[in-house]
Design a protein around this motif. Structure first.
Motif, short mmCIF file in Angstrom:
data_model
loop_
_atom_site.label_atom_id
_atom_site.label_comp_id
_atom_site.label_asym_id
_atom_site.label_seq_id
_atom_site.Cartn_x
_atom_site.Cartn_y
_atom_site.Cartn_z
N PHE A 1 0.83 -1.20 0.00
CA PHE A 1 0.00 0.00 0.00
C PHE A 1 0.87 1.26 0.00
N ASN A 2 1.91 1.25 0.82
CA ASN A 2 2.81 2.40 0.92
C ASN A 2 3.49 2.67 -0.42
N GLN A 3 3.98 1.63 -1.08
CA GLN A 3 4.63 1.81 -2.39
C GLN A 3 3.66 2.41 -3.39
N LEU A 4 2.43 1.95 -3.35
CA LEU A 4 1.40 2.45 -4.26
C LEU A 4 1.14 3.94 -4.00
N VAL A 5 0.96 4.31 -2.74
CA VAL A 5 0.63 5.69 -2.40
C VAL A 5 1.82 6.63 -2.63
N TYR B 1 -8.94 9.56 -9.41
CA TYR B 1 -9.48 8.26 -9.85
C TYR B 1 -8.36 7.23 -9.97
N GLY B 2 -7.26 7.59 -10.60
CA GLY B 2 -6.16 6.66 -10.83
C GLY B 2 -5.56 6.12 -9.55
N ILE B 3 -5.42 6.98 -8.56
CA ILE B 3 -4.86 6.56 -7.27
C ILE B 3 -5.82 5.59 -6.59
N PHE B 4 -7.10 5.96 -6.56
CA PHE B 4 -8.06 5.13 -5.84
C PHE B 4 -8.34 3.81 -6.55
N VAL B 5 -8.25 3.79 -7.86
CA VAL B 5 -8.46 2.51 -8.54
C VAL B 5 -7.32 1.55 -8.17
N GLU B 6 -6.12 2.07 -7.99
CA GLU B 6 -5.00 1.22 -7.56
C GLU B 6 -5.21 0.74 -6.13
N ILE B 7 -5.68 1.62 -5.26
CA ILE B 7 -5.93 1.24 -3.86
C ILE B 7 -7.00 0.15 -3.79
N TYR B 8 -8.10 0.35 -4.52
CA TYR B 8 -9.18 -0.64 -4.47
C TYR B 8 -8.79 -1.94 -5.17
N THR B 9 -7.91 -1.87 -6.16
CA THR B 9 -7.42 -3.09 -6.81
C THR B 9 -6.57 -3.89 -5.83
N GLN C 1 -2.05 5.84 9.97
CA GLN C 1 -0.83 6.63 10.15
C GLN C 1 -0.06 6.75 8.85
N LEU C 2 0.00 5.66 8.11
CA LEU C 2 0.68 5.68 6.81
C LEU C 2 0.01 6.69 5.88
N ILE C 3 -1.31 6.66 5.83
CA ILE C 3 -2.04 7.61 4.97
C ILE C 3 -1.85 9.02 5.48
N ARG C 4 -1.89 9.20 6.79
CA ARG C 4 -1.72 10.53 7.38
C ARG C 4 -0.34 11.11 7.04
#
Length: 198
Positions: free
Chosen positions: A71-75, A88-96, A123-126
């Protein structure tokens, strides 16, 4: 035996143990799972388990850490402009990622889920939000940012929980479209059906 063959065998063994852990977590809490039943289910001996993990809690923690690393690498590959112009592109990767790890995510975010995992995820997202994304939603008031951050994170987690609970009928793209529309416009002004085929 070559190093590559050993590495492949280690990866296969760890994957097998993770899959069996997920199977058992669907039936009981982690503290009720023994190394014996885990290795019997995986058809491995206990010595093999202890070559890789200290105990069942260590296996769960390392499994969670691998998911959080993915998840961290993706974000981290996205910057503030991506969130501003192409959420959209970020969230489609997160949901995938959630889709590809649905069994594990369902357990971690479910009723008997791991609060530690949820806190580490938030915390990672924050951390990412504070470093990059805060400039997209800059208000001059940190309290407003904190409230917005809490709303978005809780909303996305809730959406994934809903998705898992209802059988994952929607695609990652459909969830990403809904998320993008809610972030940009709010739920009351959705201009299209986000669950229409993308």
């Amino acid at each position: 035996m070559s190093t590559e063959a050993v590495d492949r065998r280690v990866r296969r063994t760890r994957k097998q143990l993770r899959e069996c852990l997920v199977t058992l977590l669907k039936q009981k809490k982690v503290q009720d799972i023994t190394v014996r039943e885990l290795t019997e289910l995986a058809d491995l001996n206990r010595g093999t388990f202890y070559l890789h993990y200290k105990d069942v809690f260590d296996l769960l923690e390392k499994t969670e850490s691998e998911l959080l690393d993915d998840f961290n690498q993706l974000v981290m590959k996205h910057d503030a402009e991506d969130l501003k112009k192409h959420p959209y592109g970020i969230f489609v990767e997160i949901y995938t990622l959630a889709y590809d790890n649905a069994d594990l995510v369902e357990i971690l975010l479910g009723e008997n889920g791991d609060l530690n995992f949820m806190n580490r995820l938030k915390q990672l997202i924050r951390d990412k939000c504070l470093h990059d994304w805060m400039e997209v939603f800059r208000t001059g008031n940190p309290a407003i940012f904190d409230a917005y951050f809490s709303f978005i994170v809780s909303g996305c987690v809730g959406l994934v929980q809903y998705w898992l609970k209802t059988g994952m009928k929607e695609t990652p793209g459909q969830l990403a479209k809904l998320t993008e529309q809610v972030i940009r416009k709010g739920i009351g002004v959705l201009d299209t059906d986000p669950f229409a085929k993308v």
